[in-house]
Design a protein around this motif. Structure first.
Motif, PDB file in Angstrom:
ATOM      1  N   ALA A 222       0.825  -1.214   0.000  1.00 16.64           N
ATOM      2  CA  ALA A 222       0.000   0.000   0.000  1.00 16.64           C
ATOM      3  C   ALA A 222       0.854   1.257   0.000  1.00 16.64           C
ATOM      4  CB  ALA A 222      -0.917  -0.008   1.221  1.00 16.64           C
ATOM      5  N   ALA A 223       2.081   1.167   0.528  1.00 18.72           N
ATOM      6  CA  ALA A 223       2.958   2.332   0.597  1.00 18.72           C
ATOM      7  C   ALA A 223       3.702   2.583  -0.703  1.00 18.72           C
ATOM      8  CB  ALA A 223       3.964   2.161   1.734  1.00 18.72           C
ATOM      9  N   VAL A 224       3.741   1.600  -1.620  1.00 23.18           N
ATOM     10  CA  VAL A 224       4.496   1.735  -2.872  1.00 23.18           C
ATOM     11  C   VAL A 224       4.047   2.934  -3.690  1.00 23.18           C
ATOM     12  CG1 VAL A 224       4.990   0.647  -5.097  1.00 23.18           C
ATOM     13  CG2 VAL A 224       5.173  -0.687  -2.977  1.00 23.18           C
ATOM     14  N   PRO A 225       2.727   3.154  -3.927  1.00 24.58           N
ATOM     15  CA  PRO A 225       2.311   4.298  -4.760  1.00 24.58           C
ATOM     16  C   PRO A 225       2.709   5.654  -4.195  1.00 24.58           C
ATOM     17  CG  PRO A 225       0.502   2.721  -4.478  1.00 24.58           C
ATOM     18  CD  PRO A 225       1.578   2.331  -3.531  1.00 24.58           C
ATOM     19  N   PHE A 226       2.997   5.713  -2.916  1.00 27.85           N
ATOM     20  CA  PHE A 226       3.343   6.990  -2.279  1.00 27.85           C
ATOM     21  C   PHE A 226       4.855   7.209  -2.210  1.00 27.85           C
ATOM     22  CE2 PHE A 226      -0.702   5.528  -0.502  1.00 27.85           C
ATOM     23  CZ  PHE A 226      -1.526   6.617  -0.805  1.00 27.85           C
ATOM     24  N   GLY A 227       5.618   6.330  -2.837  1.00 28.57           N
ATOM     25  CA  GLY A 227       7.065   6.491  -2.896  1.00 28.57           C
ATOM     26  C   GLY A 227       7.792   6.235  -1.590  1.00 28.57           C
ATOM     27  N   LEU A 228       7.183   5.492  -0.690  1.00 23.21           N
ATOM     28  CA  LEU A 228       7.812   5.240   0.601  1.00 23.21           C
ATOM     29  C   LEU A 228       8.622   3.950   0.632  1.00 23.21           C
ATOM     30  CD1 LEU A 228       4.928   6.264   3.061  1.00 23.21           C
ATOM     31  CD2 LEU A 228       6.913   7.603   2.319  1.00 23.21           C
ATOM     32  N   VAL A 229       8.608   3.204  -0.475  1.00 26.79           N
ATOM     33  CA  VAL A 229       9.333   1.934  -0.520  1.00 26.79           C
ATOM     34  C   VAL A 229      10.501   2.062  -1.491  1.00 26.79           C
ATOM     35  CG1 VAL A 229       9.188  -0.532  -0.980  1.00 26.79           C
ATOM     36  CG2 VAL A 229       7.216   0.674  -0.015  1.00 26.79           C
ATOM     37  N   ASP A 230      11.704   2.007  -0.961  1.00 24.64           N
ATOM     38  CA  ASP A 230      12.918   2.121  -1.762  1.00 24.64           C
ATOM     39  C   ASP A 230      13.568   0.748  -1.880  1.00 24.64           C
ATOM     40  OD1 ASP A 230      15.218   2.793  -3.066  1.00 24.64           O
ATOM     41  OD2 ASP A 230      16.077   3.982  -1.418  1.00 24.64           O
ATOM     42  N   LEU A 231      13.522   0.164  -3.091  1.00 22.27           N
ATOM     43  CA  LEU A 231      14.069  -1.170  -3.328  1.00 22.27           C
ATOM     44  C   LEU A 231      15.451  -1.141  -3.983  1.00 22.27           C
ATOM     45  CD1 LEU A 231      10.846  -2.986  -4.607  1.00 22.27           C
ATOM     46  CD2 LEU A 231      11.834  -3.045  -2.306  1.00 22.27           C
ATOM     47  N   SER A 232      16.070   0.010  -4.003  1.00 20.79           N
ATOM     48  CA  SER A 232      17.367   0.105  -4.677  1.00 20.79           C
ATOM     49  C   SER A 232      18.413  -0.777  -3.997  1.00 20.79           C
ATOM     50  CB  SER A 232      17.847   1.562  -4.691  1.00 20.79           C
ATOM     51  OG  SER A 232      17.971   2.069  -3.368  1.00 20.79           O
ATOM     52  N   ALA A 233      18.327  -0.888  -2.682  1.00 19.47           N
ATOM     53  CA  ALA A 233      19.306  -1.708  -1.963  1.00 19.47           C
ATOM     54  C   ALA A 233      19.160  -3.188  -2.298  1.00 19.47           C
ATOM     55  CB  ALA A 233      19.166  -1.498  -0.456  1.00 19.47           C
ATOM     56  N   VAL A 234      17.941  -3.619  -2.697  1.00 20.83           N
ATOM     57  CA  VAL A 234      17.734  -5.016  -3.059  1.00 20.83           C
ATOM     58  C   VAL A 234      18.537  -5.349  -4.310  1.00 20.83           C
ATOM     59  CG1 VAL A 234      16.039  -6.756  -3.725  1.00 20.83           C
ATOM     60  CG2 VAL A 234      15.449  -5.034  -2.011  1.00 20.83           C
ATOM     61  N   GLY A 235      18.463  -4.453  -5.318  1.00 26.52           N
ATOM     62  CA  GLY A 235      19.211  -4.680  -6.542  1.00 26.52           C
ATOM     63  C   GLY A 235      20.707  -4.606  -6.348  1.00 26.52           C
ATOM     64  N   GLU A 236      21.146  -3.785  -5.394  1.00 23.38           N
ATOM     65  CA  GLU A 236      22.580  -3.616  -5.173  1.00 23.38           C
ATOM     66  C   GLU A 236      23.185  -4.705  -4.297  1.00 23.38           C
ATOM     67  OE1 GLU A 236      22.834   0.202  -3.440  1.00 23.38           O
ATOM     68  OE2 GLU A 236      22.158   1.288  -5.234  1.00 23.38           O
ATOM     69  N   SER A 237      22.355  -5.440  -3.575  1.00 26.48           N
ATOM     70  CA  SER A 237      22.854  -6.470  -2.651  1.00 26.48           C
ATOM     71  C   SER A 237      23.220  -7.750  -3.391  1.00 26.48           C
ATOM     72  CB  SER A 237      21.806  -6.779  -1.571  1.00 26.48           C
ATOM     73  OG  SER A 237      21.510  -5.642  -0.806  1.00 26.48           O
TER      74      SER A 237
END
Length: 641
Positions: A222-237
């Motif tokens: 539910a928080a994804v549309p509001f820009g509160l979920v940052d998944l950049s660290a998942v791709g970098e890990s």
């Protein structure tokens, strides 16, 4: 001698395998193990997230903490469930980081300057406290009688209440960027809480056990549309990563921090003991002081390992005790399989990064549900306390008051020396120290006032008062269950503490049946023929022996037993006397029958005739069962609550 029906079955009936020790088929083992992981996962990762946010760690450091936590949880769970030597209780108990340590670790970390400097000071305290717990385990197991429900209930309630402000801080955006007026944060936090509540209301079984995990997932989506979920660290890990010892630097050792963590581990020992006893009851396996000591050794070993591998103090996880009760899957190898899965997950940094991406408000909403539930468990424990005894009111009130005072005004610790500020700067440790200290003061030192002695003849005794009694009073009360002197009450006292009156009653029965045969026979010799509690034994009140009219406590119990003799007329009494004399001559001890359960006079005489024909070994067992039955009835009349 122990007469307990075993639930274990095997192809060799002479050597049954207890359900705890059975290994399910591989497919079921994997499914059941993963179910434990799912029920455990949300609670497992909350502690590193809360700590990292509070002491100012960055996202990459948090990811490493999560992976280290899961990896070490897996090792600790295998150690507890499978065991090595005298380490591990070998019950289906899954290990996790204790919530008790959250506030003290935050206080230690901030006092040391926060960041990695604070983390290394925490690890120094964790390593030493784990070693102390490991070495002190057998002694702590004997001291647990000093932790009756009035103490454990207060401590557990304090843990829940003191952690709620931490959850509230996350619910409004986290310690680094709080925004209490943000309606989006409020909506996500309350929405996550609502999802958890609705799932628990609408579903049963497995779905209800993963309500917290489901709330975190749905709240994050539910928080994804509001820009509160940052998944950049998942791709970098990385996909694979191994936590290395002392990743954040060599541990730093502070006396004040170590003392604070030792207090945490002593409180955790009470939690572990409760979980071990509860699990033993669920899976129908006897738990004694040696089992508790092995469980505490595993806690200590896992905690020291946690300090080395960048994790935290460990204890048995109550959530998974509930799962064992719910599913009735009692194999300890299922928990070992869950530990294996956690080790694998802990080796995948991407998994840790995904968890670290959960927004603060969502985490705060879930934490509100979890921490409030902990407080409710404490309230349930306090429901067994006799608050008519004003001393218990003082213990609970003072413990809660001090805990909330320090929690609401944490800066009060600045008024204390640094060492005392760390030990008492946490609401949890401050409230726990007060509750433990006052219990010792009121119930274990000096002349006791404010309540009638636990051994007052003819009165009922509350379970809480009996639990707080010293060895002498405890033995005097339970000695009234039997017609003659016996060491059973003393051995029962050594097994304590007990979670409730039911557990205490079961321990009395266990110790009676486990006593040496010669001791059992000596005890049986003190019983009058068919006397139960109404003969001339020393435990029977005079009013009952003389045909008096006592109506309360032990006197009422004796009269209810004696009422069975009214079933017999003169001829029947003469016949019974003849059978009893023949019985004693043949077996060497009196004919003992619990008159409350004897039935009509025909059944009573038939029982006497039938038992006269039994082999000696069978009659020894039958007489012991009669003694146990009488003691069980008398326990129910004597102990309340």
């Amino acid at each position: 001698m122990r007469l307990r029906r075993s639930t274990g079955r095997t192809t060799d009936p002479a050597h049954p395998v207890h359900p705890v020790d059975r290994v399910p088929p591989a497919g079921r083992l994997a499914v059941y193990g993963m179910q434990h992981v799912l029920a455990f996962y949300a609670g497992a990762v909350v502690v590193p997230i809360l700590l990292a946010n509070a002491i100012g760690l960055d996202e990459r450091q948090l990811i490493h903490l999560i992976n280290a936590d899961l990896f070490t949880c897996g090792i600790a769970s295998i150690l507890q469930s499978v065991g090595i030597g005298r380490i591990g209780v070998r019950l289906p108990l899954l290990q996790g980081v204790t919530f008790t340590a959250v506030s003290p670790m935050i206080a230690i970390g901030l006092a040391a300057g926060g960041g990695t400097a604070g983390l290394t000071t925490i690890y120094g305290a964790v390593i030493v406290a784990g070693l102390v717990t490991f070495l002190a385990a057998p002694y702590v197991a004997r001291l647990l009688r000093f932790f009756p429900p009035v103490v454990t209930g207060t401590v557990i309630t304090v843990i829940g209440l003191a952690l709620l402000p931490v959850a509230a801080t996350d619910a409004v955006g986290g310690a680094n960027a709080p925004d209490p007026g943000n309606p989006l944060y409020l909506g996500l936090a309350l929405g996550t809480l609502a999802v958890i509540v609705l799932i628990q209301r609408l579903f049963r079984g497995f779905l209800a056990t993963v309500a917290v995990l489901a709330g975190l997932v749905l709240g994050t989506l539910a928080a994804v549309p509001f820009g509160l979920v940052d998944l950049s660290a998942v791709g970098e890990s990385d996909w694979v990563g191994v936590t290395t010892p002392f990743h954040f630097g060599w541990p730093q050792f502070s006396i004040a921090a170590i003392l604070s963590m030792i207090v945490v581990m002593m409180i955790t020992a009470v939690e572990t003991t409760g979980d071990v006893i509860a699990t033993g009851e669920i899976v129908d396996k006897k738990v004694g002081p040696d089992d508790v000591a092995r469980a505490l050794r595993a806690d200590g070993a896992a905690t020291t390992l946690g300090g080395v591998l960048n994790s935290f103090p460990y204890t048995c996880f109550a959530e998974n005790v509930g799962l064992v009760r719910l599913t009735r899957v009692s194999s300890r190898w299922v928990v070992a399989a869950a530990g294996g899965f956690m080790i694998l997950i802990g080796l995948v940094p991407k998994a840790g990064a995904l968890v670290a991406a959960v927004p603060h408000p969502v985490l705060g909403g879930a934490a509100l549900a979890m921490f409030a539930t902990v407080a409710v468990v404490g309230i349930q424990t306090l429901s067994r306390v006799d608050f008519r005894d004003h001393r218990n009111v003082v213990v609970v009130g003072s413990g809660l008051g001090v805990a909330l005072f320090v929690t609401v005004q944490p800066d009060v610790a600045q008024a204390l020396p640094q060492w005392a500020g760390i030990v008492l700067g946490s609401g949890i440790t401050a409230g726990s120290v007060v509750a433990i200290g006052l219990n010792l003061l009121f119930f274990h030192t000096g002349r006791r006032r404010g309540a009638a002695p636990a051994t007052a003849g003819g009165d009922t005794v509350t379970f809480d008062r009996l639990a707080a009694a010293d060895a002498g009073e405890f033995a005097a009360v339970l000695g009234r269950l039997f017609e003659g002197p016996t060491a059973v009450p003393g051995r029962v006292h050594a097994r304590g503490p007990f979670t409730d009156a039911t557990a205490l009653r079961a321990a009395v029965q266990d110790e009676l049946f486990a006593a040496p045969p010669e001791e059992q026979r000596a005890l049986m010799g003190h019983y009058p023929d068919l006397g139960g509690l109404v003969g001339t034994g020393s435990a029977a009140p005079a009013s009952a022996r003389d045909g008096g009219t006592a109506t309360t406590g032990a006197g009422a119990a004796a009269l209810r037993d004696r009422a069975g003799l009214a079933l017999l007329d003169g001829d029947d009494r003469a016949e019974l006397a003849r059978l009893a004399a023949a019985y004693r001559e043949r077996f060497g001890f009196p004919l003992i029958v619990c008159l409350r359960d004897a039935g009509d006079r025909g059944a009573l005489l038939a029982t006497a005739r039938r038992r006269l024909t039994h082999p000696p070994a069978q009659e020894h067992a039958a007489a012991l069962v009669a003694v146990a039955t009488v003691a069980g009835h008398r326990f129910d009349d004597l102990v309340s609550g």
